[in-house]
Write a protein that holds these residues in place. Structure first.
Motif, PDB file in Angstrom:
ATOM      1  N   GLU A 118      15.231  71.924  43.236  1.00  0.00           N
ATOM      2  CA  GLU A 118      15.421  71.403  44.592  1.00  0.00           C
ATOM      3  C   GLU A 118      14.713  72.277  45.627  1.00  0.00           C
ATOM      4  N   ILE A 119      14.791  73.590  45.463  1.00  0.00           N
ATOM      5  CA  ILE A 119      14.121  74.497  46.402  1.00  0.00           C
ATOM      6  C   ILE A 119      12.607  74.337  46.296  1.00  0.00           C
ATOM      7  N   LYS A 120      12.129  74.186  45.070  1.00  0.00           N
ATOM      8  CA  LYS A 120      10.697  73.952  44.879  1.00  0.00           C
ATOM      9  C   LYS A 120      10.257  72.681  45.605  1.00  0.00           C
ATOM     10  N   GLU A 121      11.048  71.611  45.506  1.00  0.00           N
ATOM     11  CA  GLU A 121      10.698  70.359  46.163  1.00  0.00           C
ATOM     12  C   GLU A 121      10.723  70.495  47.679  1.00  0.00           C
ATOM     13  N   SER A 122      11.691  71.245  48.201  1.00  0.00           N
ATOM     14  CA  SER A 122      11.771  71.463  49.645  1.00  0.00           C
ATOM     15  C   SER A 122      10.557  72.240  50.155  1.00  0.00           C
ATOM     16  N   LEU A 123      10.160  73.250  49.406  1.00  0.00           N
ATOM     17  CA  LEU A 123       9.002  74.054  49.810  1.00  0.00           C
ATOM     18  C   LEU A 123       7.710  73.244  49.678  1.00  0.00           C
ATOM     19  N   GLN A 124       7.668  72.334  48.712  1.00  0.00           N
ATOM     20  CA  GLN A 124       6.487  71.493  48.559  1.00  0.00           C
ATOM     21  C   GLN A 124       6.329  70.559  49.751  1.00  0.00           C
ATOM     22  N   VAL A 125       7.451  70.075  50.266  1.00  0.00           N
ATOM     23  CA  VAL A 125       7.399  69.230  51.468  1.00  0.00           C
ATOM     24  C   VAL A 125       6.929  70.049  52.664  1.00  0.00           C
ATOM     25  N   LYS A 126       7.455  71.263  52.788  1.00  0.00           N
ATOM     26  CA  LYS A 126       7.086  72.138  53.905  1.00  0.00           C
ATOM     27  C   LYS A 126       5.614  72.507  53.842  1.00  0.00           C
ATOM     28  N   PHE A 127       5.161  72.889  52.655  1.00  0.00           N
ATOM     29  CA  PHE A 127       3.766  73.296  52.478  1.00  0.00           C
ATOM     30  C   PHE A 127       3.030  72.211  51.693  1.00  0.00           C
ATOM     31  N   TRP A 128       2.956  71.047  52.301  1.00  0.00           N
ATOM     32  CA  TRP A 128       2.428  69.866  51.623  1.00  0.00           C
ATOM     33  C   TRP A 128       0.962  70.011  51.220  1.00  0.00           C
ATOM     34  N   ASN A 129       0.215  70.886  51.918  1.00  0.00           N
ATOM     35  CA  ASN A 129      -1.201  71.041  51.596  1.00  0.00           C
ATOM     36  C   ASN A 129      -1.475  72.250  50.697  1.00  0.00           C
ATOM     37  N   THR A 130      -0.409  72.837  50.137  1.00  0.00           N
ATOM     38  CA  THR A 130      -0.551  73.963  49.212  1.00  0.00           C
ATOM     39  C   THR A 130      -0.315  73.461  47.793  1.00  0.00           C
ATOM     40  N   ALA A 131      -1.370  73.417  46.997  1.00  0.00           N
ATOM     41  CA  ALA A 131      -1.261  72.908  45.632  1.00  0.00           C
ATOM     42  C   ALA A 131      -0.721  73.987  44.699  1.00  0.00           C
ATOM     43  N   GLY A 132      -0.010  73.549  43.673  1.00  0.00           N
ATOM     44  CA  GLY A 132       0.398  74.476  42.621  1.00  0.00           C
ATOM     45  C   GLY A 132       1.726  75.162  42.824  1.00  0.00           C
ATOM     46  N   ILE A 133       2.577  74.663  43.729  1.00  0.00           N
ATOM     47  CA  ILE A 133       3.909  75.236  43.878  1.00  0.00           C
ATOM     48  C   ILE A 133       4.722  74.846  42.642  1.00  0.00           C
ATOM     49  N   ASN A 146      16.906  76.294  57.287  1.00  0.00           N
ATOM     50  CA  ASN A 146      17.233  74.921  57.685  1.00  0.00           C
ATOM     51  C   ASN A 146      17.796  74.099  56.528  1.00  0.00           C
ATOM     52  N   GLY A 147      17.287  74.329  55.328  1.00  0.00           N
ATOM     53  CA  GLY A 147      17.709  73.499  54.204  1.00  0.00           C
ATOM     54  C   GLY A 147      18.886  74.043  53.415  1.00  0.00           C
ATOM     55  N   TYR A 148      19.051  75.376  53.433  1.00  0.00           N
ATOM     56  CA  TYR A 148      20.064  75.968  52.548  1.00  0.00           C
ATOM     57  C   TYR A 148      20.931  77.038  53.219  1.00  0.00           C
ATOM     58  N   GLY A 149      20.715  77.273  54.511  1.00  0.00           N
ATOM     59  CA  GLY A 149      21.524  78.275  55.193  1.00  0.00           C
ATOM     60  C   GLY A 149      21.205  79.697  54.764  1.00  0.00           C
ATOM     61  N   CYS A 150      19.963  79.947  54.395  1.00  0.00           N
ATOM     62  CA  CYS A 150      19.532  81.274  53.968  1.00  0.00           C
ATOM     63  C   CYS A 150      19.898  82.314  55.025  1.00  0.00           C
ATOM     64  N   SER A 151      20.594  83.360  54.598  1.00  0.00           N
ATOM     65  CA  SER A 151      21.072  84.377  55.544  1.00  0.00           C
ATOM     66  C   SER A 151      20.247  85.651  55.521  1.00  0.00           C
ATOM     67  N   SER A 152      19.443  85.822  54.467  1.00  0.00           N
ATOM     68  CA  SER A 152      18.609  87.024  54.358  1.00  0.00           C
ATOM     69  C   SER A 152      17.417  86.713  53.480  1.00  0.00           C
ATOM     70  N   PHE A 153      16.276  87.268  53.857  1.00  0.00           N
ATOM     71  CA  PHE A 153      15.044  87.003  53.122  1.00  0.00           C
ATOM     72  C   PHE A 153      14.272  88.318  53.072  1.00  0.00           C
ATOM     73  N   PHE A 154      14.345  89.017  51.923  1.00  0.00           N
ATOM     74  CA  PHE A 154      13.770  90.356  51.893  1.00  0.00           C
ATOM     75  C   PHE A 154      12.872  90.554  50.678  1.00  0.00           C
TER      76      PHE A 154
END
Length: 293
Positions: free
Chosen positions: A85-100, A39-47
């Motif tokens: 920027e990716i770290k910040e996006s993931l922090q928003v997604k996983f807002w209750n996960t500390a230490g990202i 959704n945020g970066y158009g990721c086409s593959s995640f392996f």
């Protein structure tokens, strides 16, 4: 209990194998992490890559690593900015996960206590194909930890390790696992990828693999050469550094010297028939995690 040195290594290697369910906690979040990056970066593959991906992981200590393939147009010229920027996006997604945090070349998401429960997400963009040993592999650009980007091809390097492992009676990956166990047990700041390629290159020049002998040879060579970098034998990643900083290099070299002395002393003790003493020395080499006799 083990009666011989060979039995000791066999038992130890069994202990080091990650449990089948060990990194399920990180894997359970794969879809949600991938969705965030789509959704945020158009990721086409995640392996999956890294130690778990190629069979050299160490129980409780190896991270769960993924490549997130993103169109180059959606990444910044400076990789450090993209990582932030990716770290910040993931922090928003996983807002209750500390230490990202950014842990170059990746963003680390701690989904649990053990390293295996921590997901390392490396942003990458496709950079064409590379040929090695008559085969073609996908090549990517990933953060080089100096704000730029560098070449990487997990599939090509996995092929290199696997081919060497096949040629050496499937003992190369096990030797890599032993070296990585030493690294984790003593918290040695050597990059795992460097160890994987260094050990594989060493094994490619050996007629057969003996865990005790080759451990000593590897540590002694690293000490003699002052813990050197190496040029990628696959011809993709260029110069592979053993450590991320001069301070880490100094600390790692000191621990390499200790390991070299212990590994050689254990061999000498075994040759003299002092098997109990050799077991104690291997126990020290692996920070008191080696099987008892």
């Amino acid at each position: 209990m083990a009666k011989s040195i060979d039995e000791g290594f066999s038992a130890f290697l069994t202990w080091l194998v990650p449990a089948a369910s060990e990194h399920d906690k990180a894997r359970a979040h794969k879809s949600s992490v991938e969705s965030c990056l789509i959704n945020g970066y158009g990721c086409s593959s995640f392996f999956e890559t890294g130690s778990f991906g190629n069979g050299t992981g160490v129980r409780h200590h190896s991270d769960t690593d993924y490549f997130a393939v993103i169109p180059a147009k959606n990444l910044k010229e400076k990789s450090s900015i993209s990582l932030r920027e990716i770290k910040e996006s993931l922090q928003v997604k996983f807002w209750n996960t500390a230490g990202i945090v950014v842990n170059c070349p990746a963003v680390r998401i701690p989904f649990g206590t053990w390293a295996s429960e921590k997901m390392e997400v490396t942003p990458a963009y496709f950079y064409g194909m590379v040929e090695y040993d008559g085969k073609k592999f996908a090549k990517y650009e990933i953060p080089d930890c100096s704000s730029g980007w560098m070449n990487s091809s997990p599939s090509a390097h996995n092929y290199y390790v696997q081919k060497t492992d096949d040629a050496k009676s499937n003992k190369v990956k096990l030797l890599i696992r032993l070296i990585k166990a030493w690294k984790y047990y003593w918290e040695v700041p050597i990059i795992s990828f460097f160890l994987e390629i260094y050990v594989t290159r060493h094994c490619s020049n050996e007629s057969y693999i003996d865990y005790a002998i080759d451990l000593a040879l590897i540590f002694e060579k690293l000490e003699k050469d002052n813990l050197p970098g190496l040029y990628d034998p696959v011809g993709i990643s260029g110069h592979i550094k053993p450590c991320s900083s001069d301070a880490q290099h100094a600390e790692a070299l000191s621990k390499v010297k200790s390991a070299a002395g212990r590994a050689r002393r254990a061999i000498n003790q075994a040759h003299e028939g002092k098997i109990d003493d050799a077991f104690l020395t291997y126990d020290l080499l692996f920070n008191y995690n080696f099987p008892a006799r």
